[in-house]
Design a protein around this motif. Structure first.
Motif: not given
Length: 264
Positions: A68-78
């Motif tokens: 999901t786009l939300l998870q991809y954004a979380a991956d970017l932060q990680a």
């Protein structure tokens, strides 16, 4: 190849250059870091650039969840935390533009500015049922995937480059392919855009047959003090169709924002 271990997969990334100016490039659907290679090779000295592969894309590990786009954004932060990035400039293309918007809304303190290149509309995709059914039927079909990749260009790259992009697109497994396809349809951040206070620039090619102009106009009019460039004769993929121009505009935007910061 450099990888960074995150919670449930190893993210692949490429890094180019050194310097105090940090720029992160994120790719779109059926894509990988390779869509940014023409830009990475043209960046001037003093820029430290990263181009990421989302989970299950490019050379990153395949993952059966979290597409999901939300998870991809979380991956970017990680990723940013793991690398120890300072506040950076974020450049997102297509679906990656939607991820970049989600990231900017959730983590504005981590960004110095935002550049959206032919980004996903802030009201998500509005594909008619017949086209949606055709797109879904192309998973695993080399000819269909090649046709979709070609639609991303008004000016086709060399056959060798096109082949490499098609190979990357074919590597998207069913969970990533259909999961992100569904999530792009659900994506909706229109009401949130007015609270974005970071410098933002939107770039769109007027021969783009993927992203509708009303999506671009909504981003431009909803984000305070947002800039907009419309490029005549360019399609959905300015990083390949007009890489010199994209680098020039990106660096000009960053220089102007830094001048304003110094003046303040």
């Amino acid at each position: 190849m450099p990888f960074i271990p995150l919670a449930d997969f190893r993210m692949h990334y490429v890094e180019r250059g050194t310097g105090k100016l940090t720029v992160v490039f994120v790719h779109g659907w059926l894509s990988s870091h390779r869509w940014w290679e023409p830009v990475l090779h043209r960046l001037p000295p003093g820029v430290r650039a990263f181009a990421l592969d989302w989970r299950g894309a490019g050379d990153s590990d395949p993952v059966e969840q979290g597409h999901t786009l939300l998870q991809y954004a979380a991956d970017l932060q990680a990723f940013a935390d793991a690398i120890g990035l300072p506040p950076f400039w974020l450049v997102g293309h297509s679906m990656g533009g939607g991820v970049a918007l989600r990231y900017a809304l959730d983590h504005p303190d981590h960004l110095r500015g935002l550049v959206l290149v032919n980004p996903l509309a802030p009201f998500g995709t509005r594909t008619d049922p017949q086209m949606d059914a055709w797109v879904r039927a192309q998973h695993g079909n080399p000819e269909g995937i090649r046709a979709m990749v070609q639609l991303a260009f008004a000016i086709l790259p060399s056959p060798e480059v096109l082949d490499s992009l098609v190979i990357d697109a074919m590597r998207w497994g069913p969970v990533a392919y259909f999961g992100t396809l569904d999530d792009m349809a659900r994506f909706h951040v229109v009401e949130e855009l007015p609270r974005l206070q970071i410098p933002t620039l939107v770039i769109w090619g007027d021969r783009d047959v993927v992203i509708p102009f009303d999506g671009i106009a909504t981003v431009f009019t909803r984000i305070p003090n947002c800039g907009l460039e419309i490029w005549h004769g360019v399609g959905h993929s300015p990083a390949h169709e007009a890489p010199d121009r994209l680098v020039r505009v990106l660096m000009q935007f960053i220089d102007e924002c830094q001048s304003i910061e110094r003046g303040a």
